[in-house]
Design a protein around this motif. Structure first.
Motif, PDB file in Angstrom:
ATOM      1  N   LEU A 171       0.780  -1.142   0.013  1.00 26.60           N
ATOM      2  CA  LEU A 171       0.012  -0.074   0.104  1.00 26.60           C
ATOM      3  C   LEU A 171       0.996   1.157   0.024  1.00 26.60           C
ATOM      4  O   LEU A 171       0.732   2.137  -0.766  1.00 26.60           O
ATOM      5  CB  LEU A 171      -1.075   0.125   1.207  1.00 26.60           C
ATOM      6  N   ALA A 172       2.031   1.360   0.683  1.00 24.89           N
ATOM      7  CA  ALA A 172       2.718   2.347   0.777  1.00 24.89           C
ATOM      8  C   ALA A 172       3.670   2.772  -0.648  1.00 24.89           C
ATOM      9  O   ALA A 172       3.736   3.774  -0.959  1.00 24.89           O
ATOM     10  CB  ALA A 172       3.858   2.087   2.014  1.00 24.89           C
ATOM     11  N   ARG A 173       3.808   1.500  -1.329  1.00 26.07           N
ATOM     12  CA  ARG A 173       4.571   1.619  -2.680  1.00 26.07           C
ATOM     13  C   ARG A 173       3.658   2.020  -3.617  1.00 26.07           C
ATOM     14  O   ARG A 173       3.930   2.891  -4.088  1.00 26.07           O
ATOM     15  CB  ARG A 173       5.166   0.440  -2.794  1.00 26.07           C
ATOM     16  N   GLU A 174       2.276   1.763  -3.477  1.00 25.02           N
ATOM     17  CA  GLU A 174       1.331   2.196  -4.332  1.00 25.02           C
ATOM     18  C   GLU A 174       1.035   3.641  -4.107  1.00 25.02           C
ATOM     19  O   GLU A 174       0.606   4.140  -4.941  1.00 25.02           O
ATOM     20  CB  GLU A 174      -0.022   1.329  -4.422  1.00 25.02           C
ATOM     21  N   LYS A 222      15.468   3.786   2.559  1.00 30.17           N
ATOM     22  CA  LYS A 222      15.794   3.991   3.696  1.00 30.17           C
ATOM     23  C   LYS A 222      14.500   4.744   4.668  1.00 30.17           C
ATOM     24  O   LYS A 222      14.201   4.280   5.596  1.00 30.17           O
ATOM     25  CB  LYS A 222      16.917   4.966   3.916  1.00 30.17           C
ATOM     26  N   VAL A 223      13.908   5.527   3.853  1.00 24.66           N
ATOM     27  CA  VAL A 223      12.525   6.201   4.284  1.00 24.66           C
ATOM     28  C   VAL A 223      11.484   5.094   4.364  1.00 24.66           C
ATOM     29  O   VAL A 223      10.755   4.946   5.840  1.00 24.66           O
ATOM     30  CB  VAL A 223      12.114   7.477   3.794  1.00 24.66           C
ATOM     31  N   ALA A 224      11.323   4.252   3.781  1.00 24.24           N
ATOM     32  CA  ALA A 224      10.219   3.146   3.772  1.00 24.24           C
ATOM     33  C   ALA A 224      10.757   2.041   4.733  1.00 24.24           C
ATOM     34  O   ALA A 224       9.944   1.624   5.332  1.00 24.24           O
ATOM     35  CB  ALA A 224      10.267   2.269   2.349  1.00 24.24           C
ATOM     36  N   SER A 225      12.156   1.902   4.871  1.00 30.49           N
ATOM     37  CA  SER A 225      12.642   1.137   5.977  1.00 30.49           C
ATOM     38  C   SER A 225      12.096   1.507   7.121  1.00 30.49           C
ATOM     39  O   SER A 225      11.925   0.763   8.342  1.00 30.49           O
ATOM     40  CB  SER A 225      14.014   0.643   5.724  1.00 30.49           C
ATOM     41  N   LEU A 226      12.481   2.927   7.629  1.00 26.74           N
ATOM     42  CA  LEU A 226      12.352   3.650   8.910  1.00 26.74           C
ATOM     43  C   LEU A 226      10.678   3.605   9.163  1.00 26.74           C
ATOM     44  O   LEU A 226      10.169   2.981  10.377  1.00 26.74           O
ATOM     45  CB  LEU A 226      12.803   5.105   8.978  1.00 26.74           C
ATOM     46  N   LEU A 268       8.390  10.967  10.276  1.00 19.78           N
ATOM     47  CA  LEU A 268       8.556   9.420   9.700  1.00 19.78           C
ATOM     48  C   LEU A 268       7.540   8.861  10.596  1.00 19.78           C
ATOM     49  O   LEU A 268       6.572   8.139  10.150  1.00 19.78           O
ATOM     50  CB  LEU A 268       9.660   8.889  10.002  1.00 19.78           C
ATOM     51  N   ALA A 269       7.271   9.203  12.000  1.00 16.59           N
ATOM     52  CA  ALA A 269       6.170   8.692  12.805  1.00 16.59           C
ATOM     53  C   ALA A 269       4.721   8.897  12.484  1.00 16.59           C
ATOM     54  O   ALA A 269       3.990   8.247  12.399  1.00 16.59           O
ATOM     55  CB  ALA A 269       6.467   9.242  14.296  1.00 16.59           C
ATOM     56  N   VAL A 270       4.584  10.280  11.984  1.00 13.46           N
ATOM     57  CA  VAL A 270       3.217  10.669  11.494  1.00 13.46           C
ATOM     58  C   VAL A 270       2.907   9.806  10.195  1.00 13.46           C
ATOM     59  O   VAL A 270       1.986   9.467   9.982  1.00 13.46           O
ATOM     60  CB  VAL A 270       3.423  12.205  11.367  1.00 13.46           C
ATOM     61  N   MET A 271       4.212   9.634   9.363  1.00 12.07           N
ATOM     62  CA  MET A 271       3.509   8.884   8.116  1.00 12.07           C
ATOM     63  C   MET A 271       3.173   7.080   8.316  1.00 12.07           C
ATOM     64  O   MET A 271       2.406   6.929   7.986  1.00 12.07           O
ATOM     65  CB  MET A 271       4.728   8.814   6.950  1.00 12.07           C
ATOM     66  N   ALA A 272       4.093   6.806   9.503  1.00 12.28           N
ATOM     67  CA  ALA A 272       3.877   5.646   9.974  1.00 12.28           C
ATOM     68  C   ALA A 272       2.433   5.385  10.425  1.00 12.28           C
ATOM     69  O   ALA A 272       1.699   4.487  10.100  1.00 12.28           O
ATOM     70  CB  ALA A 272       4.869   5.174  10.845  1.00 12.28           C
ATOM     71  N   PHE A 273       2.067   6.517  11.228  1.00 15.83           N
ATOM     72  CA  PHE A 273       0.684   6.528  11.741  1.00 15.83           C
ATOM     73  C   PHE A 273      -0.553   6.557  10.696  1.00 15.83           C
ATOM     74  O   PHE A 273      -1.484   5.870  10.807  1.00 15.83           O
ATOM     75  CB  PHE A 273       0.494   7.804  12.876  1.00 15.83           C
ATOM     76  N   ASN A 274      -0.224   7.351   9.827  1.00 14.92           N
ATOM     77  CA  ASN A 274      -1.359   7.627   8.825  1.00 14.92           C
ATOM     78  C   ASN A 274      -1.210   6.226   7.956  1.00 14.92           C
ATOM     79  O   ASN A 274      -2.456   5.810   7.536  1.00 14.92           O
ATOM     80  CB  ASN A 274      -0.876   8.776   7.667  1.00 14.92           C
ATOM     81  N   LEU A 275      -0.084   5.703   7.604  1.00 16.30           N
ATOM     82  CA  LEU A 275      -0.215   4.305   6.857  1.00 16.30           C
ATOM     83  C   LEU A 275      -0.727   3.340   7.674  1.00 16.30           C
ATOM     84  O   LEU A 275      -1.870   2.513   6.835  1.00 16.30           O
ATOM     85  CB  LEU A 275       1.306   3.785   6.480  1.00 16.30           C
TER      86      LEU A 275
END
Length: 462
Positions: A31-34, A58-62, A389-396
Motif C-alpha cells: 500500500l505504501a509503495r502504491e 531508507k525512508v520506507a525501511s524506517l 516519519l512517525a506521522v507517516m507511519a501513523f497515517n499508513l
C-alpha cells in the motif's frame, strides 16, 4: 490456559530461516509503495549522497519498522530476522538508518514534510480515510504535546509549560463524524517553545494539504483549538484558507464582560456528565448550561483585523466544598468555559462539537505509545525527521485499517498492529512464487485477507 507439556519436555532454539514475525508488513508496504512513498522520498530528499544514497528505500525501511512497533533506532533490527530478506529487499541495518537520520538538516526535514503531505494525499486516493460525506464539517484540530526526554544531550530539550524536560511537538489532525483522525501536519520545536509559536504556518500547511486530499469538493471545515491558540495569527490563517474556527477563549476582561451581559433566559441545559433526559418534557435535565452572544475578537487591533463571530459559553455550578458539612451557598456561583466560533452550528451543537477537540489528545497518546515513545537521537534535526516519519507511519497504519474494514477503521495503532501487522508466518515457495503460511484460526483472518487482497490486487501476485 496451561502448558500441554511438562517443562522438561520443552526446548527452544532460534534456527528457523523461513519465519517472519510481522507478515502484515507485506500488504501495508505494498500500500505504501502504491501510494508512492519510496518515489516521493527519492525525488524530494536531497540528503548528501554519502549518507542519503537510496533515500526512498531508507525512508520506507524506517516507516516499516515504526508500523511494526519500533520506537528507537535499535528496534529497526526487527526488519532483519528470519525470512524477512526473502520477502523484502534493502532491509538496512539500524546503524545505517541512524546515520541517515543524523545527516538531516532543517531543510531536509521540510522536504520530508512535503513527502508526508503528498503521501497522505495518495493514501486518501486509495483508501476512504476521511469518508465521502462533505455536507458536515470536516474537523481540523491543532494542539501541541511535550515528548519527554532524559539527559542533557538532546539538542533543544528543556523544561516547558508542563514542567517535564522534553521537546515540543505541534500537530494538526483531521477527522470527520465517520472517520478516525489522521495527521495533516507536524513540527518539532524546542521544549521551552510557547504553544502558539509557528501555529499559523502549521494551520496554513494543514489546510492546504486537506484541500488536496478532498479535491474539488472539500466541504465546510472547522478548525478547533484550545486557548493557547486564541490569537489573530491562527484565526487569520484559518480564514484565509476558508475554514471556520472554534477556539477556546482566554478569560480576559472583554470575555468576562460579554459573559456578564448574557440574559438569564438565554441559558439552555445540555447533555453533560450528570444529565438525564426527560422524555415528557423532551429536554435534558442537567446542571450544565450553554448560551451564546455576538462577539468581536481582537477588538484592540485595527478595524481590518477584528473578527466577528459568536462567543459560546458553558457554565457549570461551582459547588461549595463544605456544602455537605451543612454550609450551603447563599447564592448560585458558576464556572464558565467560553469559546469563540465563526461557524454556523446552533449553540448546543457547537458546544458539543467543540468538546470533541479532545480527540487530538488520543492521537498524542497513540503516538507516544508507538514510535514517539522515544526521540532516538541527540541531534535535533534527526528527531524532527523521526517525528515526520512517525506521522507517516501513523497515517499508513490508519489507511491499512480502513482498507481492512471489519471495525478496525477507528481502532488505535496498538490494536491494529496486534491484529493485522504482528502476525507470524512461515515462508514457502512453489514454482518461483512465495507462499505465506499464516496461523489457522487467526481471529482476524477476514480483515487481514481483505487488506492483503486490496493491496496486492493490481500490484503483486503471490
Amino acid at each position: 490456559m496451561q502448558l500441554s507439556h511438562a517443562r522438561s519436555s520443552l526446548s527452544a532454539s532460534f534456527d528457523e530461516p523461513n519465519l517472519v514475525s510481522d507478515v502484515g508488513l507485506v500488504p501495508v508496504m505494498v500500500l505504501a509503495r502504491e501510494a508512492g512513498l519510496g518515489d516521493l522520498a527519492q525525488k524530494q530528499l536531497s540528503v548528501p549522497t554519502d549518507k542519503g544514497a537510496n533515500a526512498g528505500l531508507k525512508v520506507a525501511s524506517l516507516i516499516a519498522g515504526m508500523v511494526a512497533g519500533a520506537d528507537s533506532i535499535d528496534d529497526m533490527a526487527l526488519l532483519r530476522h528470519g525470512g524477512m530478506g526473502k520477502v523484502f529487499g534493502s532491509c538496512y541495518a539500524p546503524s545505517t538508518l541512524g546515520s541517515f537520520l543524523r545527516s538531516f538538516t532543517f531543510g531536509h526535514v521540510r522536504q520530508l514534510d512535503a513527502v508526508a503531505s503528498r503521501f497522505l494525499v495518495n493514501l486518501a486516493d486509495r483508501t476512504p480515510l476521511l469518508g465521502s460525506n462533505t455536507n458536515e464539517y470536516t474537523l481540523v484540530d491543532v494542539d501541541d504535546t511535550i515528548i519527554e526526554v532524559h539527559g542533557y544531550q538532546k539538542q533543544g530539550s528543556s523544561y516547558g509549560y508542563s514542567g517535564v524536560r522534553g521537546l515540543n511537538a505541534l500537530l494538526a489532525t483531521v477527522s470527520t463524524k465517520d472517520a478516525a483522525p489522521v495527521i495533516l501536519a507536524q513540527r518539532l520545536r524546542k521544549g521551552s517553545t510557547g504553544s502558539p509559536r509557528g501555529a499559523a504556518r502549521l494551520v496554513a500547511d494543514a489546510l492546504a494539504t486537506l484541500k488536496r486530499v478532498r479535491g474539488n469538493n472539500p466541504g465546510p471545515v472547522l478548525l478547533r483549538a484550545d486557548s493557547a491558540f486564541y490569537g489573530y495569527a491562527t484565526v487569520n490563517a484559518a480564514a484565509k484558507a476558508g475554514a471556520a474556527v472554534s477556539i477556546t477563549a482566554r478569560m480576559d476582561k472583554a470575555i468576562k464582560r460579554a459573559i456578564a451581559g448574557i440574559e438569564a433566559k438565554a441559558w439552555k441545559p445540555i447533555q453533560y456528565t450528570d444529565a438525564v433526559f426527560d422524555e415528557a418534557a423532551d429536554r435534558w435535565i442537567s446542571s450544565a448550561e450553554v448560551a451564546e452572544t455576538p462577539f468581536t475578537a481582537f477588538s484592540s487591533r485595527k478595524q481590518a483585523e477584528q473578527v466577528t463571530g459568536r462567543l459560546i459559553v458553558r457554565r457549570i455550578p461551582d459547588l461549595n466544598p463544605h456544602a455537605r458539612a451543612g454550609q450551603p451557598t447563599m447564592f448560585d456561583t458558576y464556572r464558565f468555559h467560553a469559546f469563540f466560533t465563526t461557524g454556523n452550528l446552533d449553540t448546543v451543537t457547537a458546544d458539543k462539537t467543540h468538546r470533541g477537540h479532545a480527540i487530538i489528545e488520543q492521537v498524542n497518546a497513540d503516538l507516544k505509545q508507538s514510535a514517539l515513545a522515544h526521540l532516538p537521537s541527540g541531534v535535533f534535526t534527526a528527531n524532527a525527521a523521526w517525528l515526520v516519519l512517525a506521522v507517516m507511519a501513523f497515517n499508513l497504519t490508519r489507511a491499512a485499517a480502513t482498507a481492512a474494514g471489519n471495525g478496525l477503521a477507528k481502532a488505535r495503532t496498538g490494536t491494529i498492529r496486534r491484529k493485522l501487522i504482528s502476525v507470524p508466518a512461515r515462508i514457502a515457495s512453489r514454482a518461483r512464487k512465495l507462499i505465506l503460511h499464516l496461523p489457522n484460526n487467526w481471529p482476524w483472518e477476514t480483515a487481514w485477507t481483505q487488506l492483503f487482497n486490496q493491496a496486492l490486487r493490481q500490484s503483486l501476485k503471490i
